[in-house]
Design a protein around this motif. Structure first.
Motif, PDB file in Angstrom:
ATOM      1  N   GLY A   7     -39.191   7.442 -33.148  1.00 59.81           N
ATOM      2  CA  GLY A   7     -39.577   7.367 -34.549  1.00 59.81           C
ATOM      3  C   GLY A   7     -40.099   5.996 -34.933  1.00 59.81           C
ATOM      4  O   GLY A   7     -40.917   5.871 -35.843  1.00 59.81           O
ATOM      5  N   ASP A   8     -39.637   4.961 -34.224  1.00 59.53           N
ATOM      6  CA  ASP A   8     -40.124   3.606 -34.501  1.00 59.53           C
ATOM      7  C   ASP A   8     -41.592   3.427 -34.117  1.00 59.53           C
ATOM      8  O   ASP A   8     -42.241   2.481 -34.576  1.00 59.53           O
ATOM      9  CB  ASP A   8     -39.278   2.568 -33.754  1.00 59.53           C
ATOM     10  CG  ASP A   8     -37.858   2.483 -34.288  1.00 59.53           C
ATOM     11  OD1 ASP A   8     -37.628   2.897 -35.448  1.00 59.53           O
ATOM     12  OD2 ASP A   8     -36.980   2.013 -33.544  1.00 59.53           O
ATOM     13  N   LEU A  14     -50.057   6.263 -35.445  1.00 61.00           N
ATOM     14  CA  LEU A  14     -51.018   6.665 -36.475  1.00 61.00           C
ATOM     15  C   LEU A  14     -52.104   5.602 -36.658  1.00 61.00           C
ATOM     16  O   LEU A  14     -53.287   5.934 -36.738  1.00 61.00           O
ATOM     17  CB  LEU A  14     -50.294   6.922 -37.796  1.00 61.00           C
ATOM     18  CG  LEU A  14     -51.188   7.289 -38.986  1.00 61.00           C
ATOM     19  CD1 LEU A  14     -51.997   8.552 -38.701  1.00 61.00           C
ATOM     20  CD2 LEU A  14     -50.339   7.453 -40.242  1.00 61.00           C
ATOM     21  N   SER A  15     -51.719   4.343 -36.679  1.00 52.38           N
ATOM     22  CA  SER A  15     -52.727   3.285 -36.871  1.00 52.38           C
ATOM     23  C   SER A  15     -53.701   3.254 -35.696  1.00 52.38           C
ATOM     24  O   SER A  15     -54.911   3.077 -35.901  1.00 52.38           O
ATOM     25  CB  SER A  15     -52.063   1.926 -37.075  1.00 52.38           C
ATOM     26  OG  SER A  15     -51.459   1.459 -35.894  1.00 52.38           O
ATOM     27  N   TRP A  16     -53.207   3.432 -34.482  1.00 48.31           N
ATOM     28  CA  TRP A  16     -54.105   3.440 -33.323  1.00 48.31           C
ATOM     29  C   TRP A  16     -55.020   4.660 -33.341  1.00 48.31           C
ATOM     30  O   TRP A  16     -56.210   4.561 -33.080  1.00 48.31           O
ATOM     31  CB  TRP A  16     -53.326   3.427 -32.022  1.00 48.31           C
ATOM     32  CG  TRP A  16     -52.422   2.259 -31.832  1.00 48.31           C
ATOM     33  CD1 TRP A  16     -52.555   1.004 -32.370  1.00 48.31           C
ATOM     34  CD2 TRP A  16     -51.229   2.229 -31.063  1.00 48.31           C
ATOM     35  NE1 TRP A  16     -51.520   0.207 -31.967  1.00 48.31           N
ATOM     36  CE2 TRP A  16     -50.681   0.928 -31.156  1.00 48.31           C
ATOM     37  CE3 TRP A  16     -50.554   3.170 -30.294  1.00 48.31           C
ATOM     38  CZ2 TRP A  16     -49.518   0.554 -30.517  1.00 48.31           C
ATOM     39  CZ3 TRP A  16     -49.384   2.806 -29.647  1.00 48.31           C
ATOM     40  CH2 TRP A  16     -48.880   1.495 -29.764  1.00 48.31           C
ATOM     41  N   THR A  44     -43.754  18.077 -32.670  1.00 52.80           N
ATOM     42  CA  THR A  44     -43.828  17.600 -31.289  1.00 52.80           C
ATOM     43  C   THR A  44     -42.457  17.271 -30.722  1.00 52.80           C
ATOM     44  O   THR A  44     -42.154  17.579 -29.575  1.00 52.80           O
ATOM     45  CB  THR A  44     -44.745  16.358 -31.226  1.00 52.80           C
ATOM     46  OG1 THR A  44     -46.051  16.763 -31.597  1.00 52.80           O
ATOM     47  CG2 THR A  44     -44.773  15.749 -29.848  1.00 52.80           C
ATOM     48  N   ARG A  45     -41.609  16.645 -31.533  1.00 53.70           N
ATOM     49  CA  ARG A  45     -40.301  16.186 -31.045  1.00 53.70           C
ATOM     50  C   ARG A  45     -39.429  17.319 -30.543  1.00 53.70           C
ATOM     51  O   ARG A  45     -38.582  17.106 -29.684  1.00 53.70           O
ATOM     52  CB  ARG A  45     -39.559  15.439 -32.149  1.00 53.70           C
ATOM     53  CG  ARG A  45     -40.185  14.119 -32.491  1.00 53.70           C
ATOM     54  CD  ARG A  45     -39.411  13.367 -33.527  1.00 53.70           C
ATOM     55  NE  ARG A  45     -38.979  14.269 -34.596  1.00 53.70           N
ATOM     56  CZ  ARG A  45     -37.939  14.071 -35.363  1.00 53.70           C
ATOM     57  NH1 ARG A  45     -37.197  13.010 -35.206  1.00 53.70           N
ATOM     58  NH2 ARG A  45     -37.639  14.916 -36.318  1.00 53.70           N
ATOM     59  N   THR A  54     -44.961   6.335 -25.096  1.00 50.53           N
ATOM     60  CA  THR A  54     -45.600   5.100 -25.538  1.00 50.53           C
ATOM     61  C   THR A  54     -45.921   4.279 -24.299  1.00 50.53           C
ATOM     62  O   THR A  54     -45.076   4.121 -23.411  1.00 50.53           O
ATOM     63  CB  THR A  54     -44.673   4.312 -26.481  1.00 50.53           C
ATOM     64  OG1 THR A  54     -44.425   5.116 -27.640  1.00 50.53           O
ATOM     65  CG2 THR A  54     -45.299   3.002 -26.912  1.00 50.53           C
ATOM     66  N   TYR A  55     -47.152   3.779 -24.235  1.00 45.38           N
ATOM     67  CA  TYR A  55     -47.580   2.932 -23.127  1.00 45.38           C
ATOM     68  C   TYR A  55     -47.387   1.480 -23.516  1.00 45.38           C
ATOM     69  O   TYR A  55     -47.804   1.053 -24.596  1.00 45.38           O
ATOM     70  CB  TYR A  55     -49.054   3.198 -22.778  1.00 45.38           C
ATOM     71  CG  TYR A  55     -49.577   2.238 -21.751  1.00 45.38           C
ATOM     72  CD1 TYR A  55     -49.097   2.273 -20.441  1.00 45.38           C
ATOM     73  CD2 TYR A  55     -50.521   1.282 -22.077  1.00 45.38           C
ATOM     74  CE1 TYR A  55     -49.560   1.371 -19.490  1.00 45.38           C
ATOM     75  CE2 TYR A  55     -50.990   0.388 -21.133  1.00 45.38           C
ATOM     76  CZ  TYR A  55     -50.502   0.436 -19.840  1.00 45.38           C
ATOM     77  OH  TYR A  55     -50.956  -0.456 -18.907  1.00 45.38           O
ATOM     78  N   LEU A  56     -46.749   0.720 -22.633  1.00 46.36           N
ATOM     79  CA  LEU A  56     -46.555  -0.710 -22.836  1.00 46.36           C
ATOM     80  C   LEU A  56     -47.375  -1.471 -21.805  1.00 46.36           C
ATOM     81  O   LEU A  56     -47.293  -1.186 -20.602  1.00 46.36           O
ATOM     82  CB  LEU A  56     -45.081  -1.090 -22.692  1.00 46.36           C
ATOM     83  CG  LEU A  56     -44.173  -0.601 -23.810  1.00 46.36           C
ATOM     84  CD1 LEU A  56     -43.629   0.770 -23.476  1.00 46.36           C
ATOM     85  CD2 LEU A  56     -43.049  -1.568 -24.024  1.00 46.36           C
TER      86      LEU A  56
END
Length: 169
Positions: A7-8, A14-16, A44-45, A54-56
């Motif tokens: 959730g974080d 959304l911005s990306w 989705t969850r 999430t890709y770091l």
């Protein structure tokens, strides 16, 4: 590196996704609203046929990998897509390394973690750079098909990668 999205990550995602460059290479190119994104995330969850990661890059979150239509009965198949923080990566001069990294990580995850037999996806015909990168990773293109999204006609090309054809490092 990939990790489960939380959730974080929702506001970053959304911005990306709403960055102009990402919208222009997506089937839908309108600006996604916060409500629309929240509905997507809520569905989705809890969907067992989806995984959002999430890709770091160098420890910094900068992309999303979305696996969907996962099938684990019979041939193990799934589809995928991704997008990056194109603006932030460009500012830091890290676009190409992050792009290669997210593709490697996603393909590895598909075959080593999800243990898929085949990974499917789609690319827009006009997205020549991604099509070239897909070929580098040994994805095979199918015949394109015209579709209408957000009032515009686009040509969507299906791609697939079989486990046996996967490029190993």
């Amino acid at each position: 590196m990939l990790r489960d999205a939380t959730g974080d990550d929702v506001n970053l995602m959304l911005s990306w996704r709403n960055q102009e460059i990402n919208r222009q290479v997506s089937k839908t190119h309108h600006v996604i609203t916060a409500d629309e994104h929240a509905r997507w995330w809520a569905g989705t969850r809890t969907d067992p046929t989806r995984r959002v990661l999430t890709y770091l890059h160098d420890g910094t979150p900068c992309g999303v990998v979305n696996f969907f239509d996962l099938r684990f009965d019979g041939p193990r198949t799934g589809s995928w897509g991704f997008y990056l923080d194109a603006d932030g990566l460009a500012e830091r001069g890290e676009t190409l390394p992050a792009w290669l990294g997210v593709m490697r990580a996603a393909v590895d995850h598909a075959f080593d973690v999800l243990t898929l037999d085949r990974l499917d996806g789609e690319v827009l015909a006009h997205n020549a750079v991604v099509r070239q990168m897909n070929r580098r990773f040994r994805f095979v293109e199918g015949p394109g098909r015209p579709e209408i999204h957000d009032g515009r006609e686009i040509t969507v090309i299906p791609i697939s990668l079989d486990r046996a054809a996967r490029r190993r490092r």
